[in-house]
Design a protein around this motif. Structure first.
Motif, short mmCIF file in Angstrom:
data_model
loop_
_atom_site.label_atom_id
_atom_site.label_comp_id
_atom_site.label_asym_id
_atom_site.label_seq_id
_atom_site.Cartn_x
_atom_site.Cartn_y
_atom_site.Cartn_z
N VAL A 166 15.69 5.98 -1.47
CA VAL A 166 14.55 6.46 -2.20
C VAL A 166 13.70 6.47 -1.07
CG1 VAL A 166 13.25 6.76 -3.91
CG2 VAL A 166 15.46 6.42 -4.32
N ASP A 167 13.13 5.18 -0.80
CA ASP A 167 12.10 4.83 -0.21
C ASP A 167 11.88 3.34 -0.09
OD1 ASP A 167 9.52 5.15 0.62
OD2 ASP A 167 8.34 5.70 -1.20
N ASP A 168 10.69 2.96 0.80
CA ASP A 168 10.64 1.57 0.84
C ASP A 168 9.55 1.28 -0.10
OD1 ASP A 168 11.92 0.66 3.81
OD2 ASP A 168 11.21 2.91 3.83
N ALA A 169 9.38 0.03 -0.55
CA ALA A 169 8.33 -0.44 -1.21
C ALA A 169 7.20 -0.81 -0.08
CB ALA A 169 8.71 -1.83 -1.72
N ALA A 170 5.94 -0.13 -0.86
CA ALA A 170 5.07 -0.02 0.08
C ALA A 170 4.43 -1.57 -0.09
CB ALA A 170 3.87 0.80 -0.36
N PRO A 171 3.48 -2.01 1.29
CA PRO A 171 2.86 -3.21 1.14
C PRO A 171 2.13 -3.38 -0.02
CG PRO A 171 2.62 -2.08 3.30
CD PRO A 171 3.19 -1.04 2.17
N GLY A 172 2.07 -4.52 -0.77
CA GLY A 172 1.52 -4.99 -1.83
C GLY A 172 2.07 -4.26 -3.18
N GLU A 173 2.94 -3.39 -3.13
CA GLU A 173 3.43 -2.67 -4.27
C GLU A 173 4.41 -3.49 -5.30
OE1 GLU A 173 4.87 1.81 -5.15
OE2 GLU A 173 6.16 0.79 -3.38
N ALA A 174 4.47 -3.20 -6.20
CA ALA A 174 5.38 -3.82 -7.31
C ALA A 174 6.38 -2.70 -7.74
CB ALA A 174 4.83 -4.69 -8.21
N VAL A 175 7.65 -2.93 -8.05
CA VAL A 175 8.59 -2.14 -8.69
C VAL A 175 9.18 -2.75 -9.71
CG1 VAL A 175 10.75 -0.60 -8.21
CG2 VAL A 175 9.12 -1.10 -6.35
N PHE A 176 9.17 -2.14 -10.96
CA PHE A 176 9.84 -2.74 -12.03
C PHE A 176 10.63 -1.82 -12.74
CE2 PHE A 176 9.73 -3.58 -16.75
CZ PHE A 176 10.31 -4.85 -16.74
N VAL A 177 12.00 -2.48 -13.14
CA VAL A 177 13.18 -1.59 -13.79
C VAL A 177 13.30 -2.42 -14.95
CG1 VAL A 177 15.32 -0.55 -13.32
CG2 VAL A 177 13.77 -0.91 -11.37
N ASP A 178 13.39 -1.62 -16.04
CA ASP A 178 13.57 -2.59 -17.46
C ASP A 178 15.15 -2.24 -17.63
OD1 ASP A 178 14.08 0.28 -18.60
OD2 ASP A 178 12.07 0.33 -19.35
N LEU A 179 15.43 -2.88 -18.69
CA LEU A 179 17.04 -2.86 -19.02
C LEU A 179 17.41 -1.49 -19.39
CD1 LEU A 179 17.08 -6.35 -20.64
CD2 LEU A 179 17.10 -5.67 -18.45
#
Length: 517
Positions: free
Chosen positions: A222-235
């Motif tokens: 999909v993409d690369d996490a950007a510098p400083g970015e957080a990604v959260f996936v819930d259950l």
């Protein structure tokens, strides 16, 4: 240079994580670990050695659950011989956290003192990854509203981590009862790639150090996490992204493209393979300035990462490309082997010559880089022993003159062959008739041509300029002193280590979500 993976799926993930680690094995051979979650219980198995040696069928059966993280370790901080430092790391408060980290913190010692004196947290190993885990745990505790944790609190905690932590870090974290968190340092030094798999039950999500696990496991990048970015996936597999750094700028590590990453990976919208082809074109232009191409009979790569550059160089120079070295696939990467004596011993076990490609010829050997020079010297000797008249040597990267403190094991200036030496002196030391180095500007352009949005790089091992702004001569001296104090038995140990299956840790943890009966 570790490998990390995080997955939230609709079916058990133990096999996904194992298969993902197998294709990231090049990023770390020292130890491996997998953690999964089922309900409110964490399951973990980790131990020393290659992925295939750490995990047996019985271990995989003890890793149930539809979400989890995995790690293969390449030691950059702590001890390569302390298997308690295998990841993931666990802390039970708050909420229960399991963390895997790729990179290296430059202010780990300062943070240790803060954690002990101010945060009242104990660090049990020498690993900077355990420090990072405890900083995150403390920031989550501060951000949570009592026993309640929501997305805003999670992103606030990551923001707090960015304010306190310096260095390189790409991280995947399991928060018991809540979901998977991943984030990247504000400079984006170490990579982190996001992928998605669409199923009848909904989207599944994966984050990994490279795009290769996504490709091989059926996930779409999909993409690369950007510098400083957080990604959260819930259950429930809902994914949210948020920028958590006050200042951020993409400055990926150049060595990822030169050597560390697999050629079939995409990092920060850049094809690693294409960059290496471009490196070969630029290197051919540099060779023309130093050596008459008519004096070169054949171009031979040092397997494996230099092959695309060598192939393109040969084509640009109009010189035959040949495979003159055969690689033993069952010997590890010598660059990441602990101990200089082990590294020297393994070169001839790893490579063997095809005699007819050398006999009576002037050969141009192409490697991705020259770090310590040990392998390069052995390879030049092998070429001469096979009958080469002249041996030219070309490096697809510039001279490595400075330590890398962001996650690559080249920590002391005294170990780097290019430090304080001219190209002619280095050529003499490795035994080459002529040595050609890539220019830094050409290397940067080889990457930037694939993604013009990358305006800067971490090129500290070439330039001595450290982008985090907190590395000075005193810091480098401290690293060298610590490394030189390592006992000789540890520096040279490898064959006498216990088998992974005998020392691997199996840990089950029962973690209740706040308010749960």
């Amino acid at each position: 240079m570790c490998g990390i993976i995080g997955v939230v799926a609709s079916t058990p993930v133990n096999q996904l994580l194992y298969d993902g680690l197998m294709v990231l094995q090049h990023r770390g051979q020292d130890a491996a670990g997998i953690s999964t979650a089922e309900g409110s219980t964490f399951h973990m198995h980790k131990g020393p050695g290659l992925v295939r040696d750490v995990f047996r069928t019985r271990n995989m059966r003890a890793l149930p659950g539809n979400w989890g993280i995995a790690h293969c370790r390449y030691p950059t901080a702590g001890s390569a011989y302390n298997f308690a430092e295998a990841q993931p790391f666990y802390v039970n408060s708050p909420f229960g956290l399991m963390l895997a980290h790729n990179g290296n913190l430059t202010n780990a010692e300062e943070l240790k003192q803060q954690l002990f004196k101010l945060d009242l947290r104990h660090i049990n190993t020498n690993s900077d990854s355990e420090v990072l885990l405890n900083v995150l745990a403390h920031e989550l505790q501060r951000a949570a509203r009592g026993t309640v944790l929501d997305q805003d609190a999670i992103f606030t905690a990551v923001r707090g981590v960015h304010k306190r932590v310096r260095g390189a870090y790409a991280v995947v974290v399991m928060i018991a009862g809540y979901g998977l968190l991943a984030f990247r340092d504000p400079f984006g030094i170490r990579p982190l790639v996001l992928g998605k798999n669409v199923t009848p039950e909904g989207n599944e999500w994966m984050l990994a150090s490279e795009s290769v696990p996504l490709d091989t496991l059926g996930f779409e990048r999909v993409d690369d996490a950007a510098p400083g970015e957080a990604v959260f996936v819930d259950l429930d597999r809902n994914m949210v992204r948020k920028q958590c750094a006050e200042t951020h700028a993409l400055s990926p590590c150049l060595f990822e493209y030169v050597y560390l990453a697999r050629p079939d990976s995409m990092l920060d919208d850049v094809s690693v393979y294409e960059t290496r082809l471009r490196m070969g074109e630029a290197l051919a232009a540099k060779v023309r300035k130093i050596i008459d191409p008519a004096e070169i009979d054949v171009v031979i790569p040092i397997p494996d990462s230099s092959r695309p550059a060598a192939l393109q160089m040969a084509q640009a120079l109009g010189i035959p490309f040949r495979e003159g070295f055969v690689k033993n696939r069952y010997i590890g990467r010598t660059f990441i082997m602990p101990g200089q004596s082990t590294r020297k011993k393994s070169v001839r076990q790893k490579l063997n010559t095809v005699g007819q490609e050398f006999a009576g010829k002037n050969v141009m050997l192409v490697d991705d880089s020259i770090v310590r020079g040990t392998t390069s010297h052995e390879i030049v000797e092998m070429a001469r022993a096979a009958g080469a008249k002249k041996v030219y040597f070309a490096s697809a990267s510039p001279p490595v003159r400075f330590p890398n403190v962001y996650g690559i094991d080249m920590p002391t200036r005294g170990e780097l062959i290019a430090t304080g030496r001219t190209d002619a002196q280095i050529a003499a030391l490795i035994g080459a008739d002529e040595l050609v180095y890539q220019d830094l500007e050409a290397l940067e352009e080889s990457v930037r041509a694939c993604n013009p949005n990358i305006t800067g790089f971490d090129a500290s091992c070439f330039t001595g300029n450290y982008i985090t702004g907190d590395v000075d001569a005193a810091y480098l001296d401290a690293i060298e002193q610590s490394r030189n104090q390592k006992p000789a038995a540890q520096q040279n140990a490898s064959e006498d280590d216990d088998e992974a299956g005998n020392t691997a840790q199996q840990i089950e943890m029962f973690v209740r979500r706040p308010g749960q009966e």
